[in-house]
Motif scaffolding. Structure first.
Motif, mmCIF file in Angstrom:
data_model
loop_
_atom_site.group_PDB
_atom_site.id
_atom_site.type_symbol
_atom_site.label_atom_id
_atom_site.label_comp_id
_atom_site.label_asym_id
_atom_site.label_seq_id
_atom_site.Cartn_x
_atom_site.Cartn_y
_atom_site.Cartn_z
ATOM 1 N N ILE A 1 0.855 -1.201 0.000
ATOM 2 C CA ILE A 1 0.000 0.000 0.000
ATOM 3 C C ILE A 1 0.889 1.248 0.000
ATOM 4 O O ILE A 1 0.657 2.198 -0.762
ATOM 5 N N ALA A 2 1.949 1.229 0.812
ATOM 6 C CA ALA A 2 2.841 2.401 0.900
ATOM 7 C C ALA A 2 3.493 2.674 -0.456
ATOM 8 O O ALA A 2 3.583 3.833 -0.896
ATOM 9 N N ALA A 3 3.923 1.605 -1.151
ATOM 10 C CA ALA A 3 4.569 1.796 -2.458
ATOM 11 C C ALA A 3 3.560 2.352 -3.470
ATOM 12 O O ALA A 3 3.879 3.243 -4.269
ATOM 13 N N ALA A 4 2.336 1.836 -3.416
ATOM 14 C CA ALA A 4 1.303 2.299 -4.361
ATOM 15 C C ALA A 4 0.952 3.761 -4.100
ATOM 16 O O ALA A 4 0.763 4.552 -5.042
ATOM 17 N N VAL A 5 0.888 4.129 -2.842
ATOM 18 C CA VAL A 5 0.567 5.517 -2.489
ATOM 19 C C VAL A 5 1.714 6.439 -2.916
ATOM 20 O O VAL A 5 1.491 7.538 -3.438
ATOM 21 N N ALA A 6 2.951 5.972 -2.767
ATOM 22 C CA ALA A 6 4.108 6.782 -3.192
ATOM 23 C C ALA A 6 4.043 7.032 -4.695
ATOM 24 O O ALA A 6 4.267 8.159 -5.163
ATOM 25 N N ALA A 7 3.698 5.995 -5.454
ATOM 26 C CA ALA A 7 3.602 6.158 -6.913
ATOM 27 C C ALA A 7 2.497 7.152 -7.259
ATOM 28 O O ALA A 7 2.666 8.014 -8.125
ATOM 29 N N ALA A 8 1.371 7.050 -6.555
ATOM 30 C CA ALA A 8 0.257 7.973 -6.828
ATOM 31 C C ALA A 8 0.659 9.403 -6.461
ATOM 32 O O ALA A 8 0.280 10.357 -7.143
ATOM 33 N N ALA A 9 1.431 9.535 -5.380
ATOM 34 C CA ALA A 9 1.825 10.874 -4.931
ATOM 35 C C ALA A 9 2.693 11.567 -5.981
ATOM 36 O O ALA A 9 2.649 12.798 -6.122
ATOM 37 N N ARG A 10 3.434 10.778 -6.738
ATOM 38 C CA ARG A 10 4.291 11.377 -7.776
ATOM 39 C C ARG A 10 3.468 12.074 -8.868
ATOM 40 O O ARG A 10 3.966 12.949 -9.554
ATOM 41 N N GLY A 11 2.202 11.666 -9.003
ATOM 42 C CA GLY A 11 1.349 12.317 -10.010
ATOM 43 C C GLY A 11 0.267 13.181 -9.371
ATOM 44 O O GLY A 11 -0.752 13.477 -10.000
ATOM 45 N N ALA A 12 0.502 13.571 -8.119
ATOM 46 C CA ALA A 12 -0.576 14.228 -7.358
ATOM 47 C C ALA A 12 -0.844 15.668 -7.791
ATOM 48 O O ALA A 12 -1.785 16.286 -7.290
ATOM 49 N N ASN A 13 -0.056 16.196 -8.714
ATOM 50 C CA ASN A 13 -0.384 17.515 -9.266
ATOM 51 C C ASN A 13 -1.613 17.451 -10.173
ATOM 52 O O ASN A 13 -2.265 18.452 -10.439
ATOM 53 N N ARG A 14 -1.946 16.214 -10.637
ATOM 54 C CA ARG A 14 -3.116 16.021 -11.515
ATOM 55 C C ARG A 14 -4.316 15.537 -10.698
ATOM 56 O O ARG A 14 -4.141 14.824 -9.719
ATOM 57 N N TYR A 15 -5.529 15.869 -11.153
ATOM 58 C CA TYR A 15 -6.727 15.283 -10.547
ATOM 59 C C TYR A 15 -6.737 13.776 -10.816
ATOM 60 O O TYR A 15 -6.173 13.313 -11.811
ATOM 61 N N PRO A 16 -7.405 13.029 -9.924
ATOM 62 C CA PRO A 16 -7.437 11.570 -10.131
ATOM 63 C C PRO A 16 -8.372 11.169 -11.266
ATOM 64 O O PRO A 16 -9.144 11.985 -11.768
ATOM 65 N N GLU A 17 -8.329 9.874 -11.632
ATOM 66 C CA GLU A 17 -9.298 9.286 -12.577
ATOM 67 C C GLU A 17 -10.694 9.522 -12.010
ATOM 68 O O GLU A 17 -11.021 9.017 -10.927
ATOM 69 N N ARG A 18 -11.531 10.234 -12.747
ATOM 70 C CA ARG A 18 -12.832 10.597 -12.202
ATOM 71 C C ARG A 18 -13.752 9.381 -12.047
ATOM 72 O O ARG A 18 -14.521 9.275 -11.119
ATOM 73 N N ASP A 19 -13.651 8.465 -12.992
ATOM 74 C CA ASP A 19 -14.545 7.302 -12.961
ATOM 75 C C ASP A 19 -13.810 5.999 -12.634
ATOM 76 O O ASP A 19 -14.366 4.912 -12.788
ATOM 77 N N PHE A 20 -12.568 6.114 -12.226
ATOM 78 C CA PHE A 20 -11.719 5.028 -11.689
ATOM 79 C C PHE A 20 -11.989 3.629 -12.284
ATOM 80 O O PHE A 20 -12.328 2.700 -11.547
ATOM 81 N N PRO A 21 -11.824 3.459 -13.607
ATOM 82 C CA PRO A 21 -12.145 2.170 -14.233
ATOM 83 C C PRO A 21 -11.315 0.995 -13.702
ATOM 84 O O PRO A 21 -11.833 -0.117 -13.561
ATOM 85 N N GLU A 22 -10.053 1.257 -13.359
ATOM 86 C CA GLU A 22 -9.205 0.151 -12.903
ATOM 87 C C GLU A 22 -9.708 -0.388 -11.557
ATOM 88 O O GLU A 22 -9.799 -1.604 -11.342
ATOM 89 N N LEU A 23 -10.057 0.538 -10.678
ATOM 90 C CA LEU A 23 -10.563 0.119 -9.365
ATOM 91 C C LEU A 23 -11.911 -0.592 -9.511
ATOM 92 O O LEU A 23 -12.172 -1.601 -8.845
ATOM 93 N N ARG A 24 -12.763 -0.097 -10.391
ATOM 94 C CA ARG A 24 -14.072 -0.744 -10.570
ATOM 95 C C ARG A 24 -13.890 -2.173 -11.079
ATOM 96 O O ARG A 24 -14.589 -3.098 -10.657
ATOM 97 N N GLN A 25 -12.927 -2.363 -11.981
ATOM 98 C CA GLN A 25 -12.658 -3.713 -12.477
ATOM 99 C C GLN A 25 -12.138 -4.611 -11.346
ATOM 100 O O GLN A 25 -12.551 -5.762 -11.203
#
Ligand SMILES: Cc1ncc(COP(=O)(O)O)c(C=O)c1O
Length: 369
Positions: free
Chosen positions: A45-69
């Motif tokens: 979880i920590a590694a995944a959050v670190a990767a997400a933080a690297r792109g945190a200047n952008r808004y997230p996926e609005r409809d989060f298709p990967e998570l829904r899958q």
């Protein structure tokens, strides 16, 4: 300095919802999973959050298709349900998902119907969306009289029916036949002849005693059925805040209109995806929690308490002449349970075997059993 904010008249004097968050040795009051994630899960979880933080200047996926899958894949494994990702929706806890439903389908002039005692947040979703809250009674044993409930639906003509199964605080579950009966009764019984939505809140479904009893399997025949789930309970991720539902795409499209933009942060999405990759390890304890629950139920019976048969990770027990005094006595001994449900009852979450042992001896001490 004096301030008189223009509070909505219906909110005057109301307290915020919430069980006490007290730091005591044995916390058994909010139906959490007592087992923390393993170091391997935490690292991922920590590694995944670190990767997400690297792109945190952008808004997230609005409809989060990967998570829904990933959530659809989880449901396929957990319940054998074939749910396309387009029929999944998620929010910050299933509380938010159900609020989305009432934002889209409730509102002034509309009603939401349930059977009490039930989850204490339901009337709050109704209040916050200016929807009329209608609660009809359960039977003495906390089950629902399905024939009477079908009649209630036709009489109240609700936009949304909320059915917690297993129910909180009683732990009682509905059979698929009962849910199907109510879903049929709700067809055409909503406002202006619309099909009322029947939302089956399966927050505790993974603890059920009968494997094939999820309402997910009924959705193909009953498109007005919505099944709500959460990662907060069996999955052991209450701190993540991730709840989701399976619903017809027309229902999903409607909630996409009312949700706030980007409501599910990139950090939440990344952490949830990482946690779902570890579903086997996170769910490892579910079988032992079920056994612990059944042992505790038996223990209550052996010691003269009334305990409601539970399909969840908690048990409602009584009947206590002064439940407040028992709650306080347990707290004085370092055990926090929940004062909720009908008078004379308390609700205890199933903890680790050590926690349950401490609860049992504290209860015997307090009640002189
Ligand atoms: C019946 C029921 N539904 C939903 C929830 C909300 O869970 P969350 O918002 O953490 O998904 C709870 C939490 O206690 C619950 O008891």
């Amino acid at each position: 300095m004096e301030l008189r904010p223009p509070l909505r008249p219906d909110l005057v004097g109301l307290e915020p919802y919430g069980a006490p968050q007290l730091r005591v040795p044995v916390v058994l009051n909010v139906n959490e999973n007592p087992y923390p994630p393993s170091p391997a899960v935490v690292a991922d979880i920590a590694a995944a959050v670190a990767a997400a933080a690297r792109g945190a200047n952008r808004y997230p996926e609005r409809d989060f298709p990967e998570l829904r899958q990933a959530l659809a894949d989880y449901l396929a494994v957990e319940s054998g349900a074939d749910v396309p990702a387009a029929e999944i929706w998620a929010g910050n806890g299933s509380n938010e998902v159900m609020l989305h439903l009432l934002q889209a389908f409730g509102g002034p002039g509309r009603a939401v119907l349930s059977w009490a005692p039930t989850y204490s947040m339901y009337p709050e979703y109704a209040r916050d969306t200016l929807t009329r809250w209608v609660a009809r009674p359960r039977r003495e044993d906390f089950t629902i009289d399905i024939t009477a409930a079908a009649r209630d639906i036709r009489e109240v003509r609700p936009a949304v029916v909320l059915l917690a199964s297993p129910n909180n605080p009683t732990g009682t579950a509905l059979t698929p036949d009962e849910v199907a009966h109510l879903a049929t009764a709700a067809r055409g019984a909503g406002p202006e002849g619309a099909d009322a939505l029947v939302v089956v809140d399966e927050a505790y479904a993974e603890f059920r005693r009968v494997r094939d009893s999820s309402a997910l399997g009924l959705r193909q025949d009953h498109p007005n059925l919505v099944v709500s789930r959460t990662m907060s309970k069996a999955f052991g991720m209450a701190g993540l805040r991730l709840g989701y539902m399976a619903a017809d795409t027309r229902v999903v499209d409607a909630v996409r209109v009312v949700r706030l933009p980007y409501h599910l942060s990139a950090i939440t999405q990344a952490a949830a995806l990482a946690a779902l990759r570890h579903r086997d390890s996170l769910m490892n304890q579910v079988a032992s929690l079920r056994e612990e629950r059944d042992r505790l139920h038996e223990w209550f019976g052996q010691h003269g308490f009334t305990a409601v048969l539970s399909d969840a990770n908690f048990i409602l027990f009584g009947v206590l002449p002064d439940r407040r005094a028992v709650w306080q006595g347990l707290l004085d001994r370092g055990v926090l349970v929940r004062e909720v449900g009908p008078e004379g009852y308390l609700r205890v979450t199933v903890g680790t075997p050590e926690e349950t042992t401490q609860f049992r001896s504290a209860l015997l001490e307090v009640t002189g059993g």
